[in-house]
Design an enzyme around this catalytic site. Sequence first.
Site, mmCIF file in Angstrom:
data_model
loop_
_atom_site.group_PDB
_atom_site.id
_atom_site.type_symbol
_atom_site.label_atom_id
_atom_site.label_comp_id
_atom_site.label_asym_id
_atom_site.label_seq_id
_atom_site.Cartn_x
_atom_site.Cartn_y
_atom_site.Cartn_z
ATOM 1 N N ASN A 83 0.834 -1.210 0.000
ATOM 2 C CA ASN A 83 0.000 0.000 0.000
ATOM 3 C C ASN A 83 0.863 1.252 0.000
ATOM 4 O OD1 ASN A 83 -2.077 -1.749 0.084
ATOM 5 N ND2 ASN A 83 -2.442 -1.551 2.287
ATOM 6 N N ASP A 105 -0.405 4.174 1.255
ATOM 7 C CA ASP A 105 -1.175 5.112 2.067
ATOM 8 C C ASP A 105 -0.512 5.486 3.396
ATOM 9 O OD1 ASP A 105 -1.598 2.797 3.663
ATOM 10 O OD2 ASP A 105 -3.468 2.337 2.641
ATOM 11 N N HIS A 142 5.761 -0.624 -2.826
ATOM 12 C CA HIS A 142 5.338 0.122 -4.018
ATOM 13 C C HIS A 142 5.437 1.627 -3.828
ATOM 14 C CE1 HIS A 142 2.810 -3.594 -5.410
ATOM 15 N NE2 HIS A 142 4.074 -3.673 -5.790
ATOM 16 N N CYS A 195 14.947 13.356 -14.520
ATOM 17 C CA CYS A 195 16.168 13.796 -13.816
ATOM 18 C C CYS A 195 16.237 13.280 -12.378
ATOM 19 C CB CYS A 195 16.265 15.325 -13.828
ATOM 20 S SG CYS A 195 15.058 16.109 -12.746
ATOM 21 N N CYS A 202 8.432 19.382 -13.727
ATOM 22 C CA CYS A 202 9.693 19.453 -12.985
ATOM 23 C C CYS A 202 10.479 20.685 -13.469
ATOM 24 C CB CYS A 202 10.482 18.177 -13.256
ATOM 25 S SG CYS A 202 12.093 18.117 -12.466
ATOM 26 N N CYS A 219 13.286 20.638 -14.626
ATOM 27 C CA CYS A 219 14.036 20.255 -15.834
ATOM 28 C C CYS A 219 13.144 20.259 -17.080
ATOM 29 C CB CYS A 219 14.680 18.879 -15.657
ATOM 30 S SG CYS A 219 13.525 17.499 -15.850
HETATM 31 P P1 NAD Z 1 -6.357 -6.239 -4.342
HETATM 32 O O1 NAD Z 1 -7.251 -5.059 -4.436
HETATM 33 O O2 NAD Z 1 -5.970 -6.956 -5.581
HETATM 34 O O3 NAD Z 1 -7.005 -7.304 -3.356
HETATM 35 C C1 NAD Z 1 -7.490 -6.958 -2.077
HETATM 36 C C2 NAD Z 1 -7.623 -8.207 -1.250
HETATM 37 O O4 NAD Z 1 -8.066 -7.829 0.047
HETATM 38 C C3 NAD Z 1 -8.670 -9.195 -1.802
HETATM 39 O O5 NAD Z 1 -8.135 -10.505 -1.716
HETATM 40 C C4 NAD Z 1 -9.870 -9.018 -0.865
HETATM 41 O O6 NAD Z 1 -10.586 -10.214 -0.716
HETATM 42 C C5 NAD Z 1 -9.171 -8.609 0.425
HETATM 43 N N1 NAD Z 1 -9.976 -7.762 1.309
HETATM 44 C C6 NAD Z 1 -10.817 -6.748 0.979
HETATM 45 N N2 NAD Z 1 -11.304 -6.154 2.086
HETATM 46 C C7 NAD Z 1 -10.754 -6.819 3.137
HETATM 47 C C8 NAD Z 1 -10.846 -6.657 4.538
HETATM 48 N N3 NAD Z 1 -11.613 -5.702 5.105
HETATM 49 N N4 NAD Z 1 -10.163 -7.497 5.344
HETATM 50 C C9 NAD Z 1 -9.371 -8.476 4.798
HETATM 51 N N5 NAD Z 1 -9.235 -8.665 3.470
HETATM 52 C C10 NAD Z 1 -9.915 -7.837 2.663
HETATM 53 O O7 NAD Z 1 -5.093 -5.718 -3.497
HETATM 54 P P2 NAD Z 1 -3.542 -6.048 -3.603
HETATM 55 O O8 NAD Z 1 -3.327 -7.514 -3.671
HETATM 56 O O9 NAD Z 1 -2.902 -5.280 -2.517
HETATM 57 O O10 NAD Z 1 -3.114 -5.443 -5.000
HETATM 58 C C11 NAD Z 1 -3.494 -4.131 -5.291
HETATM 59 C C12 NAD Z 1 -2.334 -3.261 -5.714
HETATM 60 O O11 NAD Z 1 -2.819 -1.907 -5.774
HETATM 61 C C13 NAD Z 1 -1.233 -3.250 -4.722
HETATM 62 O O12 NAD Z 1 -0.063 -3.195 -5.449
HETATM 63 C C14 NAD Z 1 -1.412 -1.962 -3.934
HETATM 64 O O13 NAD Z 1 -0.171 -1.300 -3.864
HETATM 65 C C15 NAD Z 1 -2.269 -1.082 -4.805
HETATM 66 N N6 NAD Z 1 -3.376 -0.449 -4.040
HETATM 67 C C16 NAD Z 1 -3.059 0.195 -2.884
HETATM 68 C C17 NAD Z 1 -4.057 0.766 -2.119
HETATM 69 C C18 NAD Z 1 -3.659 1.475 -0.832
HETATM 70 O O14 NAD Z 1 -2.555 2.027 -0.746
HETATM 71 N N7 NAD Z 1 -4.500 1.451 0.200
HETATM 72 C C19 NAD Z 1 -5.401 0.673 -2.524
HETATM 73 C C20 NAD Z 1 -5.686 0.018 -3.757
HETATM 74 C C21 NAD Z 1 -4.655 -0.559 -4.491
#
Ligand code: NAD
Length: 254
Positions: A108, A110, A125, A136, A154, A156
């Site tokens: 994530n 966030d 990520h 740059c 930027c 540049c």
């Molecule tokens: P994904 O969205 O592909 O899958 C989410 C998973 O979480 C699913 O398996 C779902 O069943 C499960 N889930 C949903 N709600 C839940 C809960 N309350 N408790 C437990 N499990 C729960 O997510 P991913 O595999 O992390 O891939 C998504 C990509 O996108 C990642 O690379 C991530 O960096 C990025 N992303 C990040 C954010 C963030 O920063 N919060 C949000 C969306 C996507």
Amino acid sequence: MDTTRFDDEQFDRAAVALRNTLNGIAITGAGISVESGIPDFRSANGLWSRYNPSEYATMDAFLDNPDKVWNMWYELADTLKGVKPNSAHYALAKLEEMGHVKAVITQNIDALHSHAGSKTVIEYHGNADTMVCPACSRRRGMDLSQRALGAPRCECGGYMKPDVVLFGEIIPEYALKTSERLARGCDVLIVVGTSATVYPAASLPYLAKEGGATVIECNTETTAFTNAVTDIFLQGLAGETLPELVRRVEEANL
Ligand code: NAD
């Protein structure tokens, strides 16, 4: 909270595994932040139903049309504004404080693990707080004030990019190598809220399993990990299952 619907046998096994280790790690995905109000890729009415990540969150899309990627990004930044960690983030911070988890590897962007008090966080990520110029390599704080002008520029002359790993980009060396080392060397791995589809992050549980770790998976539904590497499956919302797990580890420690 109604704890009677938890599978006692699974939770107790997970609590024992954690209680007996000072060498656990956690890997988290978008699911852990859903209860903080940030949609994952699967939420029906979320951001991602309007912006297909494979179309908007790719390096090719950024290079072809930075304004298009920033359109999505500005909306994501609105979603991230003011979000707070939920009880699942706090539960992992607590397990670190207790010594049972020594690092959280998160996909994530966030920053909610750090906000919850986790000290060792590997942001696989990247992080939404900064932006970087691919031309740059200059970095500066995220600036949303110029959104009317489209993609920020930027000094540049290039276009700034959110300092996160887009599809098609490589994982920063430090995060990649450190995560692999931690996964190979841990003896308990907690995998939370990830769909097991985004590589190379999705390879980490396999490395942990090869190294002999006990894999505890917390998800609302089964994933590709469940039958392949998961030893203990804690089904439910992470904001409920992880605090319950901590409660049982604490109880077992008394
Ligand atoms: P994904 O969205 O592909 O899958 C989410 C998973 O979480 C699913 O398996 C779902 O069943 C499960 N889930 C949903 N709600 C839940 C809960 N309350 N408790 C437990 N499990 C729960 O997510 P991913 O595999 O992390 O891939 C998504 C990509 O996108 C990642 O690379 C991530 O960096 C990025 N992303 C990040 C954010 C963030 O920063 N919060 C949000 C969306 C996507």
